[in-house]
Scaffold this motif. Structure first.
Motif: not given
Length: 413
Positions: A340-344, A373-377, A390-391, A397-403
């Motif tokens: 789900n994360l990869q597709v989102i 981070a989004v491109q890698e995800c 990796r997921t 990483e996304l949680y950290h950057l967004l917060r």
């Protein structure tokens, strides 16, 4: 003699122009034919959504209610008291009917997988015995078997409450028949089972026969610049670019919460196989809500769907869910290769954090890091332990950057 080469050049020029015109005509005809075929293909699955037909559908529903064939906690308000009032048709899709209505001043959505109550599979037991003679335990067993057949889940009697809360009394037979029509709709079962377990699914308000009502939320759309109509969610205060950026960060965090929730908080992982803005909406508190779960599957059902015969990996693709083809046995793997994360990240986050948004949405702190981070995800990973790690790393990483971005924007406010 000099005129002959000039004549040849003229003839060559005319021939080239004629060829170009013919090619353009061929291309135009091809586009017209393709458009017609596309419209014809859509018409096979999608009916025209009209107020007239929607009124007829609800009138038929009320006729069945008055005859005692069906019932529900919203039937009286719809068919007698006129406290549930039709507003307009939203869409018809492959038999599914989705209608907007107003219930006691509150906007709601009425849904049914089929148009007519009699189109649903009939419960033969209702004809064989008096319904009030059917033991409650037998009815609960039937509900559990239907859920297992549709969702692939084993349910115990004490978890059946949201699906079977009827009490014996007047219209008992109609209650059982109505319940049975609702249990043949996967989306209704999902929303009912997850009502008290998840804030990321629509709330069910009630039902009448085979139609069930859910809360009204405005769906996203791919053509919308921010994917979701933010002004409709939190009001005109979001008119500024910085306010929109703050809202997008909050919504992105809610998407990550939903991913983690669907992966870990149920007895089985919940897979979303049709991820697009149109299948989600945003509440006023900026919580992401899955509003269309026709293509959502718990792990047992997902494995059954993916495990098919194949000659290559392309045969193992099921919308946004796919696995790998084992060429030795010509069989798709039962384990999903993406998640789900990869597709989102691919279908939602790319649109928000791509360079194209820097102009219209204003840049914000850590944008280059978020973009990377989004491109890698979004890149498809492996199905082994390394792929799982990796997921988890991408999610963290996304949680950290967004917060961090969220805090920086709050300080700058």
């Amino acid at each position: 003699m000099r005129g002959i080469p000039g004549f040849k050049r003229l003839r060559l020029k005319i021939w080239r122009r004629c060829t170009l015109v013919l090619l353009l005509l061929w291309a135009a005809c091809w586009m017209v034919v393709s458009a017609l075929l596309f419209l014809l293909h859509r018409s096979v699955f999608t009916e025209r959504c009209t107020d007239e037909k929607s009124h007829r559908i609800l009138a038929r529903l009320c006729l069945d209610y008055s005859s005692g064939a069906l019932t529900g906690d919203l039937c009286e308000d719809l068919c007698v008291a006129q406290k549930l009032v039709y507003k307009h048709c939203l869409y018809y899709d492959r038999g599914k009917k989705v209608i907007q209505a107003d219930w006691r001043g509150q906007p709601i959505i009425l849904k049914s997988k089929k148009e007519i109550f009699s189109s649903y599979q009939h419960l033969s037991m209702l004809e064989e015995v008096e319904t009030e003679d059917i033991p409650e335990t037998e009815l609960l067993l039937m509900v559990a078997l239907e859920v297992k057949n549709i969702l692939g889940l084993e349910l115990s009697n004490n978890t059946m409450g949201p699906l079977w809360a009827r009490k014996k009394g007047p219209r008992w037979k109609a209650q059982v028949a109505s319940m049975w029509s609702l249990l043949q709709q996967e989306e209704y079962i999902y929303f009912s089972l997850l009502q008290d377990l998840s804030k990321h699914v629509l709330r069910i308000i009630g039902s009448c026969g085979h139609f069930y009502a859910v809360e009204y939320l405005t769906a996203g759309h791919a053509w919308h610049k921010t994917l979701f109509p933010l002004e409709n969610v939190v009001g005109p205060s979001l008119a500024g670019h910085q306010s929109k950026v703050r809202a997008i960060i909050d919504i992105a965090l809610s998407f990550l919460d939903m991913v983690q929730h669907f992966d870990n908080d149920f007895s089985h992982r919940l897979h979303l196989c049709d991820i697009k803005p149109e299948n989600f909406a945003i509440r006023h508190d900026l919580t992401v809500v899955a509003i269309d779960v026709d293509m959502a599957f718990f792990e047992p059902k997902m494995r059954d769907i993916l495990e098919q015969n194949c000659t290559g990996d392309e045969d193992c693709n099921f919308f946004d869910c796919f696995s790998k083809c084992n060429l030795k046995i010509r069989r798709c793997g039962a384990q999903r290769a993406n998640n789900n994360l990869q597709v989102i990240c691919d279908k939602i986050f790319r649109r928000w954090f791509s360079p194209a948004l820097r102009g219209p949405l204003v840049s914000f702190p850590l944008q280059p890091q978020l973009q990377k981070a989004v491109q890698e995800c979004a890149q498809p990973g492996r199905m082994d332990a390394a792929g799982h790690q990796r997921t988890l790393k991408s999610l963290s990483e996304l949680y950290h950057l967004l917060r961090v971005t969220q805090r920086d924007l709050q300080r700058a406010q």
